[in-house]
Design an enzyme around this catalytic site. Sequence first.
Site, PDB file in Angstrom:
ATOM      1  N   GLU A  40      39.500  43.691  82.039  1.00  0.00           N
ATOM      2  CA  GLU A  40      39.023  44.329  80.831  1.00  0.00           C
ATOM      3  C   GLU A  40      40.209  44.514  79.834  1.00  0.00           C
ATOM      4  O   GLU A  40      41.253  45.047  80.279  1.00  0.00           O
ATOM      5  CB  GLU A  40      38.376  45.652  81.391  1.00  0.00           C
ATOM      6  N   LYS A 118      29.983  45.768  77.340  1.00  0.00           N
ATOM      7  CA  LYS A 118      30.021  46.602  78.145  1.00  0.00           C
ATOM      8  C   LYS A 118      28.971  47.717  78.071  1.00  0.00           C
ATOM      9  O   LYS A 118      28.697  47.970  76.876  1.00  0.00           O
ATOM     10  CB  LYS A 118      31.197  47.597  78.369  1.00  0.00           C
ATOM     11  N   CYS A 156      34.273  47.144  84.569  1.00  0.00           N
ATOM     12  CA  CYS A 156      34.803  48.309  85.137  1.00  0.00           C
ATOM     13  C   CYS A 156      33.784  49.180  85.657  1.00  0.00           C
ATOM     14  O   CYS A 156      33.264  49.054  86.731  1.00  0.00           O
ATOM     15  CB  CYS A 156      35.633  48.982  83.931  1.00  0.00           C
TER      16      CYS A 156
END
Length: 266
Positions: A40, A118, A156
């Site tokens: 990321e 995300k 994440c």
Amino acid sequence: MRITLAQLDSGTDVGRNLDLIADYCARAAYEGSDLIVFPEYSTYEKSRVDRSFVDMAEPLDGPVASTLCATAARYGIAVVAGLLEAPGDGDGTKEPDRAFNTLVAIGPDGSLLASYRKIHLFDCQGFRESEYIRPAPEPLPVTFSCGGMTFGLMTCYDLRFPELARILADAGAEALLVCSSWVPGTAKTEQWATLAKARAIENGVYVAAVSQTPPVSIGYSMLVDPLGTVLHSLDTEPATATLDLSPDAVLAARDQFPTWRHHRLP
């Protein structure tokens, strides 16, 4: 197929980060890898998400993404990396004060295979990622194919949401790529490993969890097999690891534990 985990120490110098990515791609291509996976925020990272992340955002046909595509084509290797994407006119409400935290999957010919914005933003541990990052307007699973296997994209904090991993597996993913900058803290390294193994076991998939290094993140990138065994783990320094994935291992794990068939909840 062969995959390379690329653990970076990205910073605020975009040119340096892109050069590091190119160096790692060259190394992975030399080792015969089909796909290299970066963390990321590969192209711009610092210890706190702030206004600069918005300022650095570009469209997916901008210079940063174009450089990544050219690097993939130069070395003939598929690339997954995290970047900052500027919202476009087709994103509903255009928000100039927030960017997307986006993963791009680029083919070995330099073409864009997929992009994933995300879904779950990290508003934890005193962080407010959502102050400068906009979540995906439509929380849809994103997969792509490479080297005869199907990969699902996660970023994440997404790792803490098992339903996303299940949806990706149901969509055909045989491996989950969890590109991260996992924030340090009490028990965070243990949680990172436990969650990666759990997502693999629950879904009968490989999990390639790739993180930034300290001090921004924790390092400890790892590849977990579909039965939950950690096949390889890096330490805390910038490094790569190249390993082989087998669709047969996925089939074997799902044959032993056909949870997808036994699942009864909506």
